[in-house]
Scaffold this motif. Structure first.
Motif, PDB file in Angstrom:
ATOM      1  N   GLU A   1       6.583   3.418   0.008  1.00  0.00           N
ATOM      2  CA  GLU A   1       6.619   4.805  -0.446  1.00  0.00           C
ATOM      3  C   GLU A   1       6.056   4.891  -1.867  1.00  0.00           C
ATOM      4  O   GLU A   1       5.764   3.884  -2.498  1.00  0.00           O
ATOM      5  CB  GLU A   1       8.060   5.334  -0.393  1.00  0.00           C
ATOM      6  CG  GLU A   1       8.667   5.351   1.002  1.00  0.00           C
ATOM      7  CD  GLU A   1       7.929   6.248   1.968  1.00  0.00           C
ATOM      8  OE1 GLU A   1       7.399   7.305   1.536  1.00  0.00           O
ATOM      9  OE2 GLU A   1       7.853   5.902   3.161  1.00  0.00           O
ATOM     10  N   CYS A   2       5.954   6.105  -2.356  1.00  0.00           N
ATOM     11  CA  CYS A   2       5.323   6.409  -3.642  1.00  0.00           C
ATOM     12  C   CYS A   2       5.688   5.394  -4.743  1.00  0.00           C
ATOM     13  O   CYS A   2       6.853   5.105  -4.984  1.00  0.00           O
ATOM     14  CB  CYS A   2       5.736   7.804  -4.089  1.00  0.00           C
ATOM     15  SG  CYS A   2       4.985   8.278  -5.658  1.00  0.00           S
ATOM     16  N   LEU A   3       4.648   4.884  -5.390  1.00  0.00           N
ATOM     17  CA  LEU A   3       4.841   3.928  -6.481  1.00  0.00           C
ATOM     18  C   LEU A   3       4.687   4.609  -7.849  1.00  0.00           C
ATOM     19  O   LEU A   3       4.572   3.935  -8.871  1.00  0.00           O
ATOM     20  CB  LEU A   3       3.854   2.770  -6.335  1.00  0.00           C
ATOM     21  CG  LEU A   3       4.127   1.850  -5.127  1.00  0.00           C
ATOM     22  CD1 LEU A   3       2.981   0.870  -4.913  1.00  0.00           C
ATOM     23  CD2 LEU A   3       5.436   1.099  -5.292  1.00  0.00           C
ATOM     24  N   GLY A   4       4.649   5.938  -7.841  1.00  0.00           N
ATOM     25  CA  GLY A   4       4.627   6.668  -9.102  1.00  0.00           C
ATOM     26  C   GLY A   4       3.276   6.694  -9.792  1.00  0.00           C
ATOM     27  O   GLY A   4       3.209   6.921 -10.997  1.00  0.00           O
ATOM     28  N   SER A   5       2.235   6.458  -9.027  1.00  0.00           N
ATOM     29  CA  SER A   5       0.896   6.475  -9.602  1.00  0.00           C
ATOM     30  C   SER A   5       0.015   7.464  -8.836  1.00  0.00           C
ATOM     31  O   SER A   5      -1.160   7.217  -8.577  1.00  0.00           O
ATOM     32  CB  SER A   5       0.304   5.059  -9.544  1.00  0.00           C
ATOM     33  OG  SER A   5      -0.907   5.012 -10.242  1.00  0.00           O
ATOM     34  N   CYS A   6       0.614   8.604  -8.507  1.00  0.00           N
ATOM     35  CA  CYS A   6      -0.017   9.580  -7.607  1.00  0.00           C
ATOM     36  C   CYS A   6      -1.337  10.116  -8.167  1.00  0.00           C
ATOM     37  O   CYS A   6      -2.239  10.459  -7.403  1.00  0.00           O
ATOM     38  CB  CYS A   6       0.928  10.741  -7.358  1.00  0.00           C
ATOM     39  SG  CYS A   6       2.638  10.235  -7.131  1.00  0.00           S
ATOM     40  N   GLY A   7      -1.458  10.200  -9.482  1.00  0.00           N
ATOM     41  CA  GLY A   7      -2.670  10.746 -10.092  1.00  0.00           C
ATOM     42  C   GLY A   7      -3.873   9.834  -9.959  1.00  0.00           C
ATOM     43  O   GLY A   7      -4.998  10.247 -10.255  1.00  0.00           O
TER      44      GLY A   7
ATOM     45  N   VAL B   1       0.838  -1.194   0.000  1.00  0.00           N
ATOM     46  CA  VAL B   1       0.000   0.000   0.000  1.00  0.00           C
ATOM     47  C   VAL B   1       0.875   1.246   0.000  1.00  0.00           C
ATOM     48  O   VAL B   1       1.705   1.432   0.900  1.00  0.00           O
ATOM     49  CB  VAL B   1      -0.920   0.030   1.242  1.00  0.00           C
ATOM     50  CG1 VAL B   1      -1.805   1.267   1.214  1.00  0.00           C
ATOM     51  CG2 VAL B   1      -1.755  -1.243   1.314  1.00  0.00           C
ATOM     52  N   CYS B   2       0.661   2.104  -0.981  1.00  0.00           N
ATOM     53  CA  CYS B   2       1.368   3.385  -0.996  1.00  0.00           C
ATOM     54  C   CYS B   2       0.739   4.299   0.046  1.00  0.00           C
ATOM     55  O   CYS B   2      -0.485   4.468   0.068  1.00  0.00           O
ATOM     56  CB  CYS B   2       1.291   4.046  -2.367  1.00  0.00           C
ATOM     57  SG  CYS B   2       1.964   5.733  -2.318  1.00  0.00           S
ATOM     58  N   THR B   3       1.587   4.872   0.899  1.00  0.00           N
ATOM     59  CA  THR B   3       1.065   5.790   1.923  1.00  0.00           C
ATOM     60  C   THR B   3       1.758   7.148   1.832  1.00  0.00           C
ATOM     61  O   THR B   3       1.771   7.906   2.795  1.00  0.00           O
ATOM     62  CB  THR B   3       1.253   5.191   3.335  1.00  0.00           C
ATOM     63  OG1 THR B   3       2.639   4.916   3.539  1.00  0.00           O
ATOM     64  CG2 THR B   3       0.447   3.918   3.506  1.00  0.00           C
ATOM     65  N   THR B   4       2.337   7.450   0.693  1.00  0.00           N
ATOM     66  CA  THR B   4       2.976   8.757   0.512  1.00  0.00           C
ATOM     67  C   THR B   4       1.903   9.815   0.211  1.00  0.00           C
ATOM     68  O   THR B   4       0.719   9.498   0.121  1.00  0.00           O
ATOM     69  CB  THR B   4       4.058   8.648  -0.586  1.00  0.00           C
ATOM     70  OG1 THR B   4       4.926   7.560  -0.256  1.00  0.00           O
ATOM     71  CG2 THR B   4       4.909   9.893  -0.674  1.00  0.00           C
ATOM     72  N   LEU B   5       2.323  11.059   0.092  1.00  0.00           N
ATOM     73  CA  LEU B   5       1.419  12.214   0.201  1.00  0.00           C
ATOM     74  C   LEU B   5       0.103  12.113  -0.566  1.00  0.00           C
ATOM     75  O   LEU B   5      -0.966  12.226   0.040  1.00  0.00           O
ATOM     76  CB  LEU B   5       2.160  13.490  -0.203  1.00  0.00           C
ATOM     77  CG  LEU B   5       1.379  14.773   0.045  1.00  0.00           C
ATOM     78  CD1 LEU B   5       1.050  14.928   1.517  1.00  0.00           C
ATOM     79  CD2 LEU B   5       2.163  15.975  -0.459  1.00  0.00           C
ATOM     80  N   SER B   6       0.142  11.909  -1.868  1.00  0.00           N
ATOM     81  CA  SER B   6      -1.111  11.892  -2.631  1.00  0.00           C
ATOM     82  C   SER B   6      -2.040  10.787  -2.144  1.00  0.00           C
ATOM     83  O   SER B   6      -3.249  10.991  -1.989  1.00  0.00           O
ATOM     84  CB  SER B   6      -0.838  11.696  -4.129  1.00  0.00           C
ATOM     85  OG  SER B   6      -0.104  12.777  -4.628  1.00  0.00           O
ATOM     86  N   CYS B   7      -1.482   9.623  -1.908  1.00  0.00           N
ATOM     87  CA  CYS B   7      -2.313   8.506  -1.424  1.00  0.00           C
ATOM     88  C   CYS B   7      -2.790   8.767  -0.006  1.00  0.00           C
ATOM     89  O   CYS B   7      -3.933   8.453   0.343  1.00  0.00           O
ATOM     90  CB  CYS B   7      -1.537   7.195  -1.528  1.00  0.00           C
ATOM     91  SG  CYS B   7      -1.327   6.637  -3.241  1.00  0.00           S
ATOM     92  N   MET B   8      -1.933   9.356   0.816  1.00  0.00           N
ATOM     93  CA  MET B   8      -2.341   9.664   2.189  1.00  0.00           C
ATOM     94  C   MET B   8      -3.510  10.657   2.186  1.00  0.00           C
ATOM     95  O   MET B   8      -4.500  10.479   2.899  1.00  0.00           O
ATOM     96  CB  MET B   8      -1.167  10.255   2.972  1.00  0.00           C
ATOM     97  CG  MET B   8      -1.457  10.512   4.432  1.00  0.00           C
ATOM     98  SD  MET B   8      -0.136  11.428   5.209  1.00  0.00           S
ATOM     99  CE  MET B   8      -0.401  13.042   4.523  1.00  0.00           C
TER     100      MET B   8
HETATM  101  S1  FES Z   1       1.774   9.059  -3.548  1.00  0.00           S
HETATM  102 FE1  FES Z   1       0.901   7.079  -3.865  1.00  0.00          FE
HETATM  103  S2  FES Z   1       1.568   6.575  -5.864  1.00  0.00           S
HETATM  104 FE2  FES Z   1       2.559   8.446  -5.474  1.00  0.00          FE
END
Ligand code: FES
Length: 155
Positions: A121-127, A80-87
């Protein structure tokens, strides 16, 4: 320790692409994981010897990148991505939902070996947040309902 002749040929071909053996470490570790399912200390030692570096350096790489598994994981490995956009789009709620649904914590495997769960961390699919990677596939714009449908449909 030996991985077999075919594996060694694949490693030789990878190493030959780089100016020095150590530079092939990420790719060689990926081959090890494809072969064994995870990277154990014995494999780290083998990679170190093959690439002319120390087991500590190899372990540093394995433990830094979440793509490498340091222990056997479930048949369906959820990252699970929990970086900024996903958070901002609900990854904490998603993670809590998954923990409750699967009955496991982060870094754990269900008793039947079917699922494992970890935070990355971010998987590059923030959009298309929130998202997770299930084995090699991305699942995006997740809702709690879509996650339930997806996981309930897996063997
Ligand atoms: S923040 Fe989740 S894919 Fe980039």
């Amino acid at each position: 320790m030996s991985f077999g002749a075919e594996f060694e040929q694949r490693v030789d071909a990878l190493v030959a692409k780089y100016p020095e053996p150590k530079a092939a470490m990420l790719m060689v570790l990926w081959e090890v994981q494809k072969d064994k399912g995870w990277i154990d200390p014995e494999s780290e030692a083998w990679v170190a010897e093959r690439l002319g570096t120390s087991p500590a350096q190899v372990h540093g790489v394995v433990s830094f990148y979440t793509m490498y598994k340091q222990k056997p994981m479930g048949r369906h490995h959820i990252q699970v991505c929990t970086t900024l956009s996903c958070m901002l789009r609900g990854s904490d709620e998603l993670m809590d939902h998954l923990k409750g649904k699967l009955g496991i914590g982060e870094g754990e495997v269900t008793p039947d070996g079917k699922f494992s769960l970890c935070r990355v961390e971010c998987l590059g699919s923030c959009g298309t947040a929130p998202m997770f990677q299930l084995n090699d596939e991305y699942h995006e714009n997740l809702t709690l309902e879509s996650v339930d449908r997806l996981l309930d449909g897996l063997d």
